[in-house]
Write an enzyme that holds these catalytic residues in place. Structure first.
Site, PDB file in Angstrom:
ATOM      1  N   GLU A  92       0.817  -1.218   0.000  1.00  0.00           N
ATOM      2  CA  GLU A  92       0.000   0.000   0.000  1.00  0.00           C
ATOM      3  C   GLU A  92       0.844   1.258   0.000  1.00  0.00           C
ATOM      4  O   GLU A  92       1.895   1.315   0.632  1.00  0.00           O
ATOM      5  CB  GLU A  92      -0.809   0.064   1.292  1.00  0.00           C
ATOM      6  CG  GLU A  92      -1.910  -0.922   1.376  1.00  0.00           C
ATOM      7  CD  GLU A  92      -2.620  -0.805   2.722  1.00  0.00           C
ATOM      8  OE1 GLU A  92      -3.272  -1.775   3.106  1.00  0.00           O
ATOM      9  OE2 GLU A  92      -2.502   0.241   3.384  1.00  0.00           O
ATOM     10  N   CYS A 112       5.104  -7.574   8.400  1.00  0.00           N
ATOM     11  CA  CYS A 112       5.991  -7.013   9.430  1.00  0.00           C
ATOM     12  C   CYS A 112       6.198  -8.045  10.525  1.00  0.00           C
ATOM     13  O   CYS A 112       5.244  -8.672  10.982  1.00  0.00           O
ATOM     14  CB  CYS A 112       5.372  -5.744  10.014  1.00  0.00           C
ATOM     15  SG  CYS A 112       6.416  -4.951  11.247  1.00  0.00           S
ATOM     16  N   CYS A 119      -2.102  -3.900  15.188  1.00  0.00           N
ATOM     17  CA  CYS A 119      -1.778  -3.438  13.829  1.00  0.00           C
ATOM     18  C   CYS A 119      -2.135  -4.458  12.758  1.00  0.00           C
ATOM     19  O   CYS A 119      -1.845  -5.647  12.900  1.00  0.00           O
ATOM     20  CB  CYS A 119      -0.284  -3.118  13.764  1.00  0.00           C
ATOM     21  SG  CYS A 119       0.271  -2.666  12.119  1.00  0.00           S
ATOM     22  N   GLY A 164       5.333  -2.377   7.435  1.00  0.00           N
ATOM     23  CA  GLY A 164       6.708  -2.795   7.702  1.00  0.00           C
ATOM     24  C   GLY A 164       7.428  -1.928   8.714  1.00  0.00           C
ATOM     25  O   GLY A 164       6.975  -0.847   9.069  1.00  0.00           O
ATOM     26  N   GLU A 165       8.559  -2.455   9.181  1.00  0.00           N
ATOM     27  CA  GLU A 165       9.398  -1.727  10.126  1.00  0.00           C
ATOM     28  C   GLU A 165      10.634  -1.242   9.347  1.00  0.00           C
ATOM     29  O   GLU A 165      11.515  -2.040   9.007  1.00  0.00           O
ATOM     30  CB  GLU A 165       9.789  -2.671  11.282  1.00  0.00           C
ATOM     31  CG  GLU A 165      10.895  -2.177  12.184  1.00  0.00           C
ATOM     32  CD  GLU A 165      10.704  -0.750  12.710  1.00  0.00           C
ATOM     33  OE1 GLU A 165       9.673  -0.451  13.316  1.00  0.00           O
ATOM     34  OE2 GLU A 165      11.604   0.076  12.481  1.00  0.00           O
ATOM     35  N   SER A 219       6.896   4.908  17.629  1.00  0.00           N
ATOM     36  CA  SER A 219       5.620   4.329  18.063  1.00  0.00           C
ATOM     37  C   SER A 219       5.744   3.986  19.532  1.00  0.00           C
ATOM     38  O   SER A 219       6.330   2.965  19.888  1.00  0.00           O
ATOM     39  CB  SER A 219       5.320   3.059  17.255  1.00  0.00           C
ATOM     40  OG  SER A 219       5.028   3.401  15.935  1.00  0.00           O
ATOM     41  N   HIS A 221       3.109   4.547  22.363  1.00  0.00           N
ATOM     42  CA  HIS A 221       1.818   3.915  22.701  1.00  0.00           C
ATOM     43  C   HIS A 221       1.570   3.525  24.159  1.00  0.00           C
ATOM     44  O   HIS A 221       0.477   3.042  24.480  1.00  0.00           O
ATOM     45  CB  HIS A 221       1.537   2.691  21.818  1.00  0.00           C
ATOM     46  CG  HIS A 221       1.683   2.953  20.348  1.00  0.00           C
ATOM     47  ND1 HIS A 221       1.329   4.138  19.741  1.00  0.00           N
ATOM     48  CD2 HIS A 221       2.174   2.172  19.332  1.00  0.00           C
ATOM     49  CE1 HIS A 221       1.581   4.064  18.447  1.00  0.00           C
ATOM     50  NE2 HIS A 221       2.093   2.905  18.175  1.00  0.00           N
ATOM     51  N   CYS A 341      -2.830   1.819   7.912  1.00  0.00           N
ATOM     52  CA  CYS A 341      -1.848   1.092   7.123  1.00  0.00           C
ATOM     53  C   CYS A 341      -2.061  -0.411   7.237  1.00  0.00           C
ATOM     54  O   CYS A 341      -2.255  -0.935   8.313  1.00  0.00           O
ATOM     55  CB  CYS A 341      -0.453   1.451   7.587  1.00  0.00           C
ATOM     56  SG  CYS A 341      -0.044   3.091   7.058  1.00  0.00           S
TER      57      CYS A 341
HETATM   58  N1  SAH Z   1       6.600  -0.015  11.780  1.00  0.00           N
HETATM   59  C1  SAH Z   1       6.707   1.375  11.977  1.00  0.00           C
HETATM   60  C2  SAH Z   1       6.096   2.184  10.864  1.00  0.00           C
HETATM   61  C3  SAH Z   1       4.800   1.698  10.305  1.00  0.00           C
HETATM   62  S1  SAH Z   1       3.400   1.779  11.393  1.00  0.00           S
HETATM   63  C4  SAH Z   1       6.134   1.780  13.306  1.00  0.00           C
HETATM   64  O1  SAH Z   1       5.507   0.952  13.962  1.00  0.00           O
HETATM   65  O2  SAH Z   1       6.353   2.908  13.699  1.00  0.00           O
HETATM   66  C5  SAH Z   1       3.034   3.511  11.362  1.00  0.00           C
HETATM   67  C6  SAH Z   1       2.187   3.993  12.524  1.00  0.00           C
HETATM   68  O3  SAH Z   1       0.847   3.504  12.395  1.00  0.00           O
HETATM   69  C7  SAH Z   1       2.703   3.522  13.865  1.00  0.00           C
HETATM   70  O4  SAH Z   1       2.721   4.555  14.814  1.00  0.00           O
HETATM   71  C8  SAH Z   1       1.681   2.478  14.214  1.00  0.00           C
HETATM   72  O5  SAH Z   1       1.678   2.255  15.583  1.00  0.00           O
HETATM   73  C9  SAH Z   1       0.410   3.056  13.659  1.00  0.00           C
HETATM   74  N2  SAH Z   1      -0.693   2.111  13.529  1.00  0.00           N
HETATM   75  C10 SAH Z   1      -0.629   0.780  13.315  1.00  0.00           C
HETATM   76  N3  SAH Z   1      -1.870   0.233  13.289  1.00  0.00           N
HETATM   77  C11 SAH Z   1      -2.741   1.241  13.495  1.00  0.00           C
HETATM   78  C12 SAH Z   1      -4.177   1.325  13.584  1.00  0.00           C
HETATM   79  N4  SAH Z   1      -4.927   0.261  13.432  1.00  0.00           N
HETATM   80  N5  SAH Z   1      -4.733   2.542  13.817  1.00  0.00           N
HETATM   81  C13 SAH Z   1      -3.971   3.637  13.946  1.00  0.00           C
HETATM   82  N6  SAH Z   1      -2.622   3.627  13.860  1.00  0.00           N
HETATM   83  C14 SAH Z   1      -2.004   2.444  13.649  1.00  0.00           C
HETATM   84 FE1  SF4 Z   2       5.017  -3.496  12.349  1.00  0.00          FE
HETATM   85 FE2  SF4 Z   2       4.716  -0.867  12.879  1.00  0.00          FE
HETATM   86 FE3  SF4 Z   2       2.580  -2.486  12.625  1.00  0.00          FE
HETATM   87 FE4  SF4 Z   2       4.136  -2.719  14.752  1.00  0.00          FE
HETATM   88  S1  SF4 Z   2       2.911  -0.936  14.197  1.00  0.00           S
HETATM   89  S2  SF4 Z   2       3.341  -4.434  13.506  1.00  0.00           S
HETATM   90  S3  SF4 Z   2       6.141  -2.306  13.874  1.00  0.00           S
HETATM   91  S4  SF4 Z   2       4.051  -1.977  11.023  1.00  0.00           S
END
Ligand code: SAH
Ligand code: SF4
Length: 355
Positions: A92, A112, A119, A164-165, A219, A221, A341
């Site tokens: 995406e 990831c 997520c 992804g990370e 991230s 949280h 995402c």
């Molecule tokens: N892996 C990296 C970057 C991708 S995730 C990371 O975790 O930072 C990008 C952001 O989207 C992160 O802050 C993640 O915690 C957030 N995210 C993931 N799932 C989500 C959801 N369902 N609703 C809102 N934010 C979410």
């Molecule tokens: Fe991976 Fe970022 Fe989602 Fe965590 S929040 S599973 S690190 S993409």
């Protein structure tokens, strides 16, 4: 063997490759200009590059390897692209329109491995890393789409917050950043790029040492290890103390502010107590960071989590503000089109039963 996208080369790598193959260094500047300024999608269109060189490029590379699979447009102008990679995987990419410019959110891996409990991207283990070319291609596809519309809209900001990370695909991430920052190419300023990580502390040190001046988002949280480990299992390996040290290093060396991402999950991490605890934890860095409070996008498979009530969101915000922590509530984009995402991808995969 599939040919790789030429977008994977940094300018230095392209120069080196052309010279190794008997061409002048200056050819690279010409090809670079055709790729990123004139934005052609076929080597044959590079009219001032000699035929022999064009032939060589055609034999070894292609420009576009991604296929547009689905494009969803939201009422607020957000566009979500689902691309198919050469091996069939889906990824995406999202274009968001803001007052300050147009930003693109890119994916760095297929799936990831960090597996955060809330997520959609972590639902499936990582199948593979994206090459740097595949990450650049996402931006080029969006820019070419804007070029076609013909209103001069330019991708001005990048967020590496897709599937992804990014720090688990470090070398390709750095190559990608080098390509898009190059001032003779897309010339996206480092200060307009943000990389988000779940907190791989060792990589935060390495990233800082590249001296790239790219923004960092973490991230976070949760304000303590007990809660953070419950929702993000990576915290067992890299606890908050370790993460904070690496963040302090980034701040000291780059003099840039860090974004703290905090998804508000109803009754899990959204009480005033957690806001106070977060303010205590980050208070010593309050001038060097700001907190982005993120509304949760519900994911079918993670039904234990719900979006916080508006009242809790505001109370959390107020508590942080009163303690002098800069914060804002993230504005949502494209909620009508599965904007979280990984969501569009996972839904589509269920429909098509593809991997
Ligand atoms: N892996 C990296 C970057 C991708 S995730 C990371 O975790 O930072 C990008 C952001 O989207 C992160 O802050 C993640 O915690 C957030 N995210 C993931 N799932 C989500 C959801 N369902 N609703 C809102 N934010 C979410
Ligand atoms: Fe991976 Fe970022 Fe989602 Fe965590 S929040 S599973 S690190 S993409």
């Amino acid at each position: 063997m599939n040919k790789e996208s030429i977008y994977g080369f940094t300018k230095d790598q392209l120069e080196e490759w052309l010279m190794e193959n008997g061409h002048k260094k200056s050819r690279a500047a010409q090809v670079w200009d055709w790729l990123y300024r004139k934005r052609v999608t076929d080597f044959s269109e590079m009219t001032d590059v000699n035929q022999e060189c064009i032939q060589l490029l055609k034999e070894n590379f292609i420009i576009q390897t991604l296929q547009q699979h689905i494009k969803q447009e939201s009422a607020d102008g957000t566009i979500k692209f689902l691309f198919k990679l050469h091996d069939g995987h889906l990824i995406e990419t999202v274009l968001m329109r803001h007052k300050y410019g147009s930003s693109v959110c890119v994916t760095t891996q297929v799936g990831c491995n960090i597996g955060c409990s809330f997520c959609a991207s972590g639902l499936l283990a990582k199948s593979r890393d994206l090459s740097s070319g595949e990450i650049v291609e996402q931006i080029m596809n969006v820019q070419l789409h804007l070029d076609k519309i013909g209103q001069g809209e330019i991708v001005s900001h990048i967020v590496v917050m897709g599937i992804g990370e990014p720090f688990d695909n470090f070398v390709n991430l750095l190559n990608f950043l080098n390509v898009i920052i190059d001032h003779k190419g897309l010339a996206i300023a480092a200060r307009r790029i943000t990389v988000s990580t779940s907190g791989l502390a060792d990589k935060i040190y390495e990233f800082t040492d590249t001296k790239m001046q790219v923004n960092l988002a973490i991230s976070f949280h949760a304000p303590n290890n007990e809660l953070r480990s419950r929702i993000m299992k990576i915290n067992n390996a890299i606890p908050i103390e370790k993460l904070l040290k690496s963040m302090e290093y980034y701040i000291e060396k780059t003099n840039r502010r860090i974004t703290i991402e905090y998804i508000l999950l109803k009754d899990v991490n959204d009480h005033k107590e957690e806001a106070t605890e977060l303010a205590d934890l980050l208070g010593h860095l309050k001038h060097q960071l700001y907190v982005n409070l993120i509304p949760y996008n519900p994911v079918d498979e993670h039904s234990q989590y719900q979006r916080s009530e508006q009242e809790s969101v505001l109370a959390f915000y107020d508590t942080l503000k009163k303690r002098g922590i800069n914060c804002k509530i993230r504005q949502e984009h494209g909620t009508d089109i599965d904007a979280a995402c990984g969501q569009l991808r996972s839904k589509q995969m269920k429909k098509e039963k593809v991997q």
